[in-house]
Design a protein around this motif. Structure first.
Motif, mmCIF file in Angstrom:
data_model
loop_
_atom_site.group_PDB
_atom_site.id
_atom_site.type_symbol
_atom_site.label_atom_id
_atom_site.label_comp_id
_atom_site.label_asym_id
_atom_site.label_seq_id
_atom_site.Cartn_x
_atom_site.Cartn_y
_atom_site.Cartn_z
ATOM 1 N N GLU A 162 44.814 43.943 -11.031
ATOM 2 C CA GLU A 162 44.046 44.134 -10.034
ATOM 3 C C GLU A 162 42.751 45.137 -9.866
ATOM 4 O O GLU A 162 42.681 46.063 -10.586
ATOM 5 C CB GLU A 162 44.630 44.441 -8.643
ATOM 6 C CG GLU A 162 45.977 43.464 -8.332
ATOM 7 C CD GLU A 162 46.512 43.955 -6.934
ATOM 8 O OE1 GLU A 162 45.814 44.812 -6.199
ATOM 9 O OE2 GLU A 162 47.758 43.487 -6.466
ATOM 10 N N SER A 163 41.679 44.256 -9.453
ATOM 11 C CA SER A 163 40.373 45.166 -9.469
ATOM 12 C C SER A 163 40.354 46.111 -8.292
ATOM 13 O O SER A 163 41.087 45.877 -7.333
ATOM 14 C CB SER A 163 39.289 44.409 -9.268
ATOM 15 O OG SER A 163 38.124 44.865 -9.440
ATOM 16 N N SER A 164 39.683 47.106 -8.462
ATOM 17 C CA SER A 164 39.212 48.125 -7.447
ATOM 18 C C SER A 164 37.958 48.690 -7.634
ATOM 19 O O SER A 164 37.463 48.969 -8.923
ATOM 20 C CB SER A 164 40.236 49.211 -7.211
ATOM 21 O OG SER A 164 40.131 50.256 -8.326
ATOM 22 N N ILE A 165 37.219 49.052 -6.676
ATOM 23 C CA ILE A 165 36.080 49.883 -6.770
ATOM 24 C C ILE A 165 36.058 51.194 -7.670
ATOM 25 O O ILE A 165 35.404 51.312 -8.477
ATOM 26 C CB ILE A 165 35.343 50.425 -5.438
ATOM 27 C CG1 ILE A 165 35.129 49.176 -4.758
ATOM 28 C CG2 ILE A 165 34.125 51.168 -5.471
ATOM 29 C CD1 ILE A 165 34.549 49.383 -3.160
ATOM 30 N N ASN A 166 37.428 51.800 -7.557
ATOM 31 C CA ASN A 166 37.448 53.215 -8.222
ATOM 32 C C ASN A 166 37.644 52.489 -9.719
ATOM 33 O O ASN A 166 37.069 53.317 -10.722
ATOM 34 C CB ASN A 166 38.937 53.909 -7.782
ATOM 35 C CG ASN A 166 38.895 54.977 -8.609
ATOM 36 O OD1 ASN A 166 37.971 55.843 -8.731
ATOM 37 N ND2 ASN A 166 40.020 55.385 -9.069
ATOM 38 N N LEU A 167 38.468 51.597 -10.070
ATOM 39 C CA LEU A 167 38.780 51.111 -11.501
ATOM 40 C C LEU A 167 37.560 50.902 -12.066
ATOM 41 O O LEU A 167 37.369 51.172 -13.067
ATOM 42 C CB LEU A 167 39.619 49.973 -11.577
ATOM 43 C CG LEU A 167 39.813 49.458 -12.805
ATOM 44 C CD1 LEU A 167 40.673 50.524 -13.832
ATOM 45 C CD2 LEU A 167 40.607 47.985 -12.745
ATOM 46 N N ILE A 168 36.536 50.142 -11.437
ATOM 47 C CA ILE A 168 35.402 49.618 -11.964
ATOM 48 C C ILE A 168 34.519 51.020 -12.259
ATOM 49 O O ILE A 168 34.031 50.987 -13.106
ATOM 50 C CB ILE A 168 34.600 48.545 -11.048
ATOM 51 C CG1 ILE A 168 35.378 47.234 -11.055
ATOM 52 C CG2 ILE A 168 33.114 48.492 -11.338
ATOM 53 C CD1 ILE A 168 34.903 46.150 -10.217
ATOM 54 N N SER A 169 34.539 51.770 -11.281
ATOM 55 C CA SER A 169 33.760 52.928 -11.531
ATOM 56 C C SER A 169 34.143 53.719 -12.678
ATOM 57 O O SER A 169 33.388 54.214 -13.710
ATOM 58 C CB SER A 169 33.793 53.961 -10.431
ATOM 59 O OG SER A 169 33.192 53.358 -9.473
ATOM 60 N N GLU A 170 35.242 53.902 -13.119
ATOM 61 C CA GLU A 170 36.080 54.922 -14.219
ATOM 62 C C GLU A 170 35.694 53.903 -15.584
ATOM 63 O O GLU A 170 35.513 54.599 -16.709
ATOM 64 C CB GLU A 170 37.549 54.826 -14.009
ATOM 65 C CG GLU A 170 37.915 55.820 -13.026
ATOM 66 C CD GLU A 170 39.389 56.093 -13.219
ATOM 67 O OE1 GLU A 170 39.686 56.595 -14.231
ATOM 68 O OE2 GLU A 170 40.214 55.825 -12.286
#
Length: 185
Positions: free
Chosen positions: A18-26
């Motif tokens: 799953e995607s998340s804002i935190n994952l994308i930022s990292e």
């Protein structure tokens, strides 16, 4: 984030579902680290945060559509993403037996700890579980990744001179590799 190299080797490898804002930022931070380090991974020095976010959003959309498998290595202590690799499985119907390995990225703080080899082994195991019998990838000729793929049993197909650009705009040669996989009985 940290600018000094990490001295331990404890990390966890997991498949992203799953995607998340935190994952994308990292993932964006990892991408900037790689590009600023001069690696030819599809981006130039003028990479923007928006371009990197768009790239990872598209990758994560393909994960959701089951067209790409994304795995990450996380530092067991800080939970930072140390590295990532993709398995692209959305290929034409006459190539369902194979997959492409793409975007092997390891943060400079985590190099030479075996993370790339572990990511590669995990992605190969996933490919076997998916009944893939052939994997293909490319990397910059004579790079550390080039040497690592050879050590991990990949076969060189050949080099293409002036195939891509480093982030600073200079040309680089690319080497294509393949690996035949044995399917579990």
């Amino acid at each position: 984030m940290s600018s000094s190299p990490i001295s331990h080797t404890d990390f966890v490898i997991e498949e992203v579902k799953e995607s998340s804002i935190n994952l994308i930022s990292e993932l964006v931070e990892l991408t900037f680290n790689i590009v600023q380090g001069g690696a030819s991974v599809g981006f130039m020095e003028d990479l923007t945060i928006e371009q990197a976010k768009r790239f990872w959003t598209e990758v994560l959309n393909k994960v959701k559509q089951q067209k790409t498998i994304l795995i990450i290595a996380k530092d067991a202590f800080t939970h930072r993403i140390a590295g990532t690799v993709q398995l692209q499985i959305d290929l034409p119907s006459n190539q369902t037996h194979r997959a492409d390995v793409a975007k092997m990225l390891v943060h400079t703080d985590f190099r030479r700890m075996g993370i790339a080899q572990n990511l590669l082994q995990h992605i190969e195991n996933i490919a076997i579980d998916l009944n893939k019998t052939l994997l293909v990838l490319d990397t910059v000729t004579d790079s550390p990744a080039y040497i690592m793929y050879q050590k991990c049993g990949w076969t060189i197909v050949g080099d293409i001179p002036n195939y891509a650009l480093f982030p600073n705009g200079t040309l680089c040669s690319t080497t294509y590799f393949y690996k035949s996989l044995s399917i579990k009985a």
